[in-house]
Design an enzyme around this catalytic site. Structure first.
Site, PDB file in Angstrom:
ATOM      1  N   GLU A  39      12.322  -9.906 -36.069  1.00 19.91           N
ATOM      2  CA  GLU A  39      11.567  -8.636 -36.085  1.00 19.91           C
ATOM      3  C   GLU A  39      10.325  -8.715 -35.213  1.00 19.91           C
ATOM      4  OE1 GLU A  39      14.551  -7.470 -37.686  1.00 19.91           O
ATOM      5  OE2 GLU A  39      12.955  -5.963 -37.413  1.00 19.91           O
ATOM      6  N   PRO A  51       7.771  -4.475 -27.558  1.00 20.49           N
ATOM      7  CA  PRO A  51       7.894  -3.046 -27.264  1.00 20.49           C
ATOM      8  C   PRO A  51       6.573  -2.308 -27.488  1.00 20.49           C
ATOM      9  CG  PRO A  51       9.660  -3.777 -28.706  1.00 20.49           C
ATOM     10  CD  PRO A  51       8.665  -4.898 -28.641  1.00 20.49           C
ATOM     11  N   ASP A  67       8.581  -3.527  -0.307  1.00 15.95           N
ATOM     12  CA  ASP A  67       9.376  -3.270  -1.521  1.00 15.95           C
ATOM     13  C   ASP A  67       9.059  -1.917  -2.130  1.00 15.95           C
ATOM     14  OD1 ASP A  67       9.722  -6.461  -3.313  1.00 15.95           O
ATOM     15  OD2 ASP A  67      10.930  -5.435  -1.805  1.00 15.95           O
ATOM     16  N   ARG A 100       7.491 -13.075  -6.974  1.00 18.39           N
ATOM     17  CA  ARG A 100       7.718 -12.504  -5.636  1.00 18.39           C
ATOM     18  C   ARG A 100       6.407 -12.238  -4.899  1.00 18.39           C
ATOM     19  NH1 ARG A 100      12.144 -10.319  -4.265  1.00 18.39           N
ATOM     20  NH2 ARG A 100      11.176  -8.579  -3.143  1.00 18.39           N
TER      21      ARG A 100
HETATM   22  C1  4FV Z   1      10.632  -6.096 -25.762  1.00 14.45           C
HETATM   23  C2  4FV Z   1      10.544  -5.011 -24.875  1.00 14.45           C
HETATM   24  C3  4FV Z   1      11.515  -6.192 -26.937  1.00 14.45           C
HETATM   25  C4  4FV Z   1      11.481  -6.759 -30.165  1.00 14.45           C
HETATM   26  C5  4FV Z   1      11.759  -7.620 -31.343  1.00 14.45           C
HETATM   27  C6  4FV Z   1      12.166  -8.882 -29.363  1.00 14.45           C
HETATM   28  C7  4FV Z   1      12.105  -7.439 -28.984  1.00 14.45           C
HETATM   29  C8  4FV Z   1      12.340  -8.902 -30.832  1.00 14.45           C
HETATM   30  N1  4FV Z   1       9.759  -7.019 -25.353  1.00 14.45           N
HETATM   31  N2  4FV Z   1       9.632  -5.342 -23.910  1.00 14.45           N
HETATM   32  N3  4FV Z   1      11.230  -3.854 -24.897  1.00 14.45           N
HETATM   33  N4  4FV Z   1      11.313  -7.262 -27.758  1.00 14.45           N
HETATM   34  O1  4FV Z   1      12.363  -5.329 -27.155  1.00 14.45           O
HETATM   35  O2  4FV Z   1       9.173  -6.553 -24.230  1.00 14.45           O
HETATM   36  O3  4FV Z   1      11.600  -9.969 -31.362  1.00 14.45           O
END
Ligand code: 4FV
Length: 248
Positions: A116, A89, A169, A154
């Site tokens: 985590e 994230p 697209d 794609r």
């Molecule tokens: C995520 C996202 C995501 C966070 C902790 C996996 C999680 C756990 N990855 N974009 N949104 N990852 O939420 O890419 O390990």
């Protein structure tokens, strides 16, 4: 196009790659996707991949050693990837432009976290990119990894039968897509727009361009800042905003 995915759930990733356009392209050898079980790169008999966080706090963190060993193995077996992507994230927001950039890389590794997250030293040592698919927290990086593979695949020539459909697209030119219709021409009292059954291909193309532009203006005006608009489209936008100004 070559991908390598590192995950503790290889079956989940392989399942997500087995169907449709990506599945067929993998079977046809257009996509060479290595899916690696992180636990295969542990040295203890319980194949432990996580540990308690330094500094305390909730949950567990993924250990660095298995990821380092996995990257070393991928490089020795399949060559050094041009891009090594950690899904998290905290990463740069994934987009069609990002997909195009990764597609030009030719060989991309994707590191999928759980718990985590992954010990930061993995990103420091190996990652060329940290990518997020959106501002929400998932239980793992596998689904984001599959999203990235699907969007990038794609763009690999031959993966999507009709190249035009890739170019046409959504986001192909930075605009939302125009609405799509198929038979029957009338259903549940709802009629397909006349122009689409008119056979006037020039008119149909014009209607579709206007629909894509109008939808983008209404739903994602932010996209208009970066969209590659031609003179017609700029003129339509001027007309529409002038008309709106007159009616307000
Ligand atoms: C995520 C996202 C995501 C966070 C902790 C996996 C999680 C756990 N990855 N974009 N949104 N990852 O939420 O890419 O390990």
């Amino acid at each position: 196009m070559k991908f390598d995915v590192v995950t503790i759930f290889p079956a989940m990733v392989n399942a997500g790659l087995a169907e449709g356009v990506v599945g067929r392209a993998r079977d046809r050898g257009l996509l060479d996707i290595g899916v690696h079980n992180l636990r295969d790169f542990t040295t203890d008999r319980h194949h432990v991949v996580d540990d308690v966080p330094f500094g305390g706090g909730p949950g567990m963190v993924m250990k660095p050693e298995p990821f380092f060993a996995a990257m070393e193995a991928i490089i020795s077996r399949r060559g050094r990837p041009q891009a090594v992507v950690v899904l998290s994230p905290a990463g740069r927001r994934f987009s069609q432009d990002e997909a195009r950039r990764l597609a030009d890389c030719g060989h991309v590794a994707l590191l999928c976290g759980r718990y985590e997250g992954i010990d930061e030293r993995v990103r420091e040592r190996w990652a060329t990119d940290e990518v997020s698919i959106g501002d929400y927290v998932l239980s793992g990086g596998e689904l984001p990894g599959l999203v990235v593979i699907d969007a990038v695949a794609r763009l690999v020539p031959g993966v999507v039968g009709d190249e035009q459909s890739v170019e046409g697209d959504s986001f192909g030119r930075g605009l939302l897509d125009y609405p799509h219709y198929t038979r029957p021409a009338e259903y549940a009292g709802l009629r397909v727009p006349e122009v689409l059954t008119s056979g006037h291909h020039g008119e149909i193309r014009r209607w579709r361009r206007q629909q894509a532009l109008r939808r983008t203006l209404e739903r994602r005006p932010d996209l208009l800042d970066t969209a590659a608009l031609d003179e017609d489209e700029r003129e339509w936008l001027r007309e529409w905003s002038a008309r709106r100004a007159r009616t307000e």
